[in-house]
Design an enzyme around this catalytic site. Structure first.
Site, PDB file in Angstrom:
ATOM      1  CG  PHE A  27      42.181  13.165  -9.336  1.00 10.08           C
ATOM      2  CD1 PHE A  27      43.182  14.134  -9.404  1.00 10.08           C
ATOM      3  CD2 PHE A  27      42.195  12.296  -8.247  1.00 10.08           C
ATOM      4  CE1 PHE A  27      44.165  14.227  -8.428  1.00 10.08           C
ATOM      5  CE2 PHE A  27      43.173  12.384  -7.266  1.00 10.08           C
ATOM      6  CZ  PHE A  27      44.163  13.360  -7.364  1.00 10.08           C
ATOM      7  CE  LYS A  80      33.778   6.453 -13.544  1.00  9.16           C
ATOM      8  NZ  LYS A  80      34.249   7.688 -12.833  1.00  9.16           N
ATOM      9  CB  SER A  94      42.870   4.552  -4.803  1.00  6.03           C
ATOM     10  OG  SER A  94      41.500   4.212  -4.813  1.00  6.03           O
ATOM     11  CB  CYS A 106      50.428   6.491 -10.296  1.00  3.37           C
ATOM     12  SG  CYS A 106      50.892   6.427 -12.017  1.00  3.37           S
TER      13      CYS A 106
HETATM   14  P1  NAD Z   1      40.004   6.585  -7.166  1.00  2.00           P
HETATM   15  O1  NAD Z   1      40.316   5.149  -6.946  1.00  2.00           O
HETATM   16  O2  NAD Z   1      39.326   7.340  -6.101  1.00  2.00           O
HETATM   17  O3  NAD Z   1      39.083   6.762  -8.479  1.00  2.00           O
HETATM   18  C1  NAD Z   1      39.432   6.143  -9.699  1.00  2.00           C
HETATM   19  C2  NAD Z   1      38.156   5.922 -10.502  1.00  2.00           C
HETATM   20  O4  NAD Z   1      37.301   5.025  -9.789  1.00  2.00           O
HETATM   21  C3  NAD Z   1      37.345   7.188 -10.747  1.00  2.00           C
HETATM   22  O5  NAD Z   1      36.820   7.129 -12.058  1.00  2.00           O
HETATM   23  C4  NAD Z   1      36.241   7.121  -9.699  1.00  2.00           C
HETATM   24  O6  NAD Z   1      35.038   7.721 -10.137  1.00  2.00           O
HETATM   25  C5  NAD Z   1      36.035   5.627  -9.512  1.00  2.00           C
HETATM   26  N1  NAD Z   1      35.686   5.265  -8.140  1.00  2.00           N
HETATM   27  C6  NAD Z   1      36.037   5.906  -6.997  1.00  2.00           C
HETATM   28  N2  NAD Z   1      35.565   5.254  -5.920  1.00  2.00           N
HETATM   29  C7  NAD Z   1      34.910   4.174  -6.391  1.00  2.00           C
HETATM   30  C8  NAD Z   1      34.203   3.098  -5.758  1.00  2.00           C
HETATM   31  N3  NAD Z   1      34.105   3.017  -4.431  1.00  2.00           N
HETATM   32  N4  NAD Z   1      33.655   2.149  -6.544  1.00  2.00           N
HETATM   33  C9  NAD Z   1      33.759   2.206  -7.885  1.00  2.00           C
HETATM   34  N5  NAD Z   1      34.411   3.204  -8.530  1.00  2.00           N
HETATM   35  C10 NAD Z   1      34.979   4.174  -7.795  1.00  2.00           C
HETATM   36  O7  NAD Z   1      41.386   7.285  -7.593  1.00  2.00           O
HETATM   37  P2  NAD Z   1      41.655   8.837  -7.825  1.00  2.00           P
HETATM   38  O8  NAD Z   1      41.608   9.518  -6.514  1.00  2.00           O
HETATM   39  O9  NAD Z   1      40.840   9.336  -8.942  1.00  2.00           O
HETATM   40  O10 NAD Z   1      43.160   8.770  -8.360  1.00  2.00           O
HETATM   41  C11 NAD Z   1      44.284   8.708  -7.518  1.00  2.00           C
HETATM   42  C12 NAD Z   1      44.758   7.294  -7.328  1.00  2.00           C
HETATM   43  O11 NAD Z   1      45.023   6.696  -8.600  1.00  2.00           O
HETATM   44  C13 NAD Z   1      46.071   7.201  -6.562  1.00  2.00           C
HETATM   45  O12 NAD Z   1      45.978   6.127  -5.667  1.00  2.00           O
HETATM   46  C14 NAD Z   1      47.104   6.917  -7.649  1.00  2.00           C
HETATM   47  O13 NAD Z   1      48.257   6.243  -7.212  1.00  2.00           O
HETATM   48  C15 NAD Z   1      46.308   6.074  -8.569  1.00  2.00           C
HETATM   49  N6  NAD Z   1      46.874   6.051  -9.904  1.00  2.00           N
HETATM   50  C16 NAD Z   1      47.533   4.914 -10.285  1.00  2.00           C
HETATM   51  C17 NAD Z   1      48.112   4.862 -11.533  1.00  2.00           C
HETATM   52  C18 NAD Z   1      48.848   3.632 -11.973  1.00  2.00           C
HETATM   53  O14 NAD Z   1      49.230   3.588 -13.115  1.00  2.00           O
HETATM   54  N7  NAD Z   1      49.059   2.643 -11.129  1.00  2.00           N
HETATM   55  C19 NAD Z   1      48.024   5.957 -12.406  1.00  2.00           C
HETATM   56  C20 NAD Z   1      47.340   7.097 -11.990  1.00  2.00           C
HETATM   57  C21 NAD Z   1      46.766   7.132 -10.714  1.00  2.00           C
END
Ligand code: NAD
Length: 500
Positions: A151, A175, A228, A283
């Protein structure tokens, strides 16, 4: 600006989901539902992958130069629509307009990089690897690739993926996060306007159901994920088990080491921007400061004074420095972690709980929060807070600071603030983190370098964009050639040929 009910983007068209599940998209500054988004089901994913698969043969045959021209037109359209995309990102995420515009710009730079694809796909060549034998390598597309994005960067993180994949001759199913779907849908329309053939880029907002359908789909060859750590690990393991190549970028806990010889005012300015920009939902945000020796007291005073001046409010209001966090649930989690820091004895220097924002009474706000004398066993150190909370730990020496960082499970970004090249070089050499800043708090590499962390911040081998992105989205084929004259032909040999 889009209102009401959103759609999926499949085969160059807006389409409705074949299922009935919808998600609410909020404006986090007001707490209002501003639109609804379809949550793609397995049938929708099948349709998107089928469109991408059907588009692949012709797109693969399109020369890299022609692909590059479409990317260049897409880049121009993105520049023209940068403010519109920034408004969408700000509205659905909450970040300020200036911050959103900067992140869209960083995404546009990936399109710029990908527009050089005729050069990037050149491969290697060597003459006379054996007598009369030459060798060259080809970088060929994987096929249908999929991207799953978080997000916190509604435009930039999708742009880390699909321009590079598509430039390399792949077709793509994106997605995006169901919390911020509008930028991705709009970018797909702009790419079509730039001349991208239907089916090359498809966008399917959704949640776990859509993700799992992509991970299981036999026609998807590669998965890129950013989000995450627990989800990254699930994506990595499932996709790898299903025989796909996968890069899954996870969460972070980025430390900045501040040495006593650092310029403290410059350092405090840099850290306040890196900790509280985008309400800490980056991140690469600095969430942890390790103050070495006597650096601590002077730094703390400056951090407190500067953080207290940050104006909190709607992301689209003038002079606001920091907007809300993404959801009520996320705000409550952050507040719970602040409570736990207080309960476990950390020193709360600035408290952002219960902040009142005029016009944002129902918004998801947490004010800038600063803790001193945090210890590694506390939850506020162990967990990724992903909010406007900066914690300070004190270390007796440079070596203690480095040991702390290297023992942390995450390894996304880190920085050192110092006036000494000696400490900076040692840090760069020894620190077990993927992206390192020297007097640079958020060392996000430019598009022509690669972006990625180490340890629990990346599952897989290759980072995003830069040449690592090109290698991820291509399969290498190595061709060995011989054109012997009749007199040079030798009979068969059963021994392993050595071409010397
Ligand atoms: P999230 O892991 O909750 O969601 C990421 C994506 O995965 C979304 O599209 C979501 O719909 C999907 N998703 C969520 N739960 C899922 C599940 N159980 N099974 C399959 N798909 C699922 O992350 P978020 O809350 O959208 O974003 C924040 C996180 O992203 C933080 O931990 C941040 O550090 C990380 N992030 C990392 C980077 C990087 O480059 N390392 C960059 C941006 C954000």
């Amino acid at each position: 600006m889009t209102t009401g009910k959103l759609h999926l983007w499949i085969n160059g068209q807006r389409v409705q989901s074949q299922g009935s599940r919808m998600g609410d998209v909020f404006n986090p500054a007001t707490g209002e539902v501003i639109r609804q988004v379809p949550l793609a089901d397995r049938n929708d994913i099948d349709a998107a992958v089928a469109a991408a698969r059907a588009a692949f043969p012709a797109w693969r045959e399109t020369t890299p130069s022609r692909r590059a021209r479409i990317l260049t037109r897409f880049r121009e359209l993105m520049e023209q629509h940068r403010d519109e995309l920034a408004r969408l990102a700000s509205e659905e995420h909450g970040k300020t307009l200036a911050d959103a515009a900067g992140s869209v710009q960083r995404g546009i730079e990936v399109i710029e990089f990908a527009s050089g694809v005729p050069h990037l796909l050149k491969g290697e060549q060597a003459e006379d690897v054996g007598r009369g034998v030459d060798c060259h390598s080809l970088l060929q597309p994987v096929g249908v690739c999929a991207g799953i994005t978080p997000f916190n960067f509604p435009a930039m993180v999708p742009l880390w993926m699909f321009p590079v994949a598509i430039a390399c001759g792949n077709t793509f199913v994106l997605k995006p996060s169901e919390k911020v779907p509008s930028c991705s849908l709009r970018m797909a329309e702009l790419f079509k306007e730039a001349g991208l053939p239907d089916g090359v880029l498809n966008v399917v907002p959704g949640d776990k159901e859509a993700v799992d359908a992509l991970l299981d789909h036999p026609d998807v060859g590669a998965i890129s994920f950013v989000g995450s750590t627990p989800v990254a690990q699930h994506i990595y393991e499932t996709a790898a088990r299903n025989g796909k190549r996968v890069q899954a970028l996870g969460g972070a806990k980025n430390h900045a080491v501040v040495m006593p010889d650092a310029d403290m005012d410059f350092t405090a300015d840099a850290l306040v921007g890196a900790a509280y920009g985008s309400a800490g939902e980056r991140c690469m945000a600095i969430s942890t400061v390790v103050a070495v020796g006597e650096a601590g007291d002077a730094l703390l005073r400056l951090l407190r004074d500067k953080a207290a001046q940050i104006r909190v409010g709607r992301g689209d209001a003038a002079e606001v420095g920091m907007g809300p966090v993404i959801s009520a649930a996320h705000r409550d989690r952050i507040v719970g972690l602040i409570d736990s820091g207080v309960a476990l004895g950390a020193e709360l220097v600035l408290d952002g709980r219960g902040i009142e924002v005029a016009g944002g009474e129902h918004g998801f706000f947490v004010g800038p929060t600063l803790f001193d004398r945090v210890r590694p066993e506390m939850d506020i150190y162990r967990e990724e807070i992903f909010g406007p909370v900066l914690i300070v730990l004190r270390a007796d020496s440079y070596d203690d600071a480095v040991r702390l960082i290297n023992a942390n499970p995450y390894g996304n970004g880190t920085a050192i603030f110092t006036g000494s090249g000696h400490w900076a070089r040692r840090f760069e050499n020894k620190i077990e983190v993927g992206m390192v800043g020297v007097n640079v708090p958020i060392p996000v590499p430019m598009a022509f370098f690669s972006f990625g962390g180490w340890k629990a911040s990346l599952f897989g081998d290759l980072h995003m964009h830069g040449m690592e992105g090109v290698y991820f989205y291509t399969r290498t084929k190595v061709v060995t050639c011989r054109w012997p004259a009749p007199a040079e032909r030798t009979g068969s040999t059963l021994a392993m040929p050595t071409l010397g």
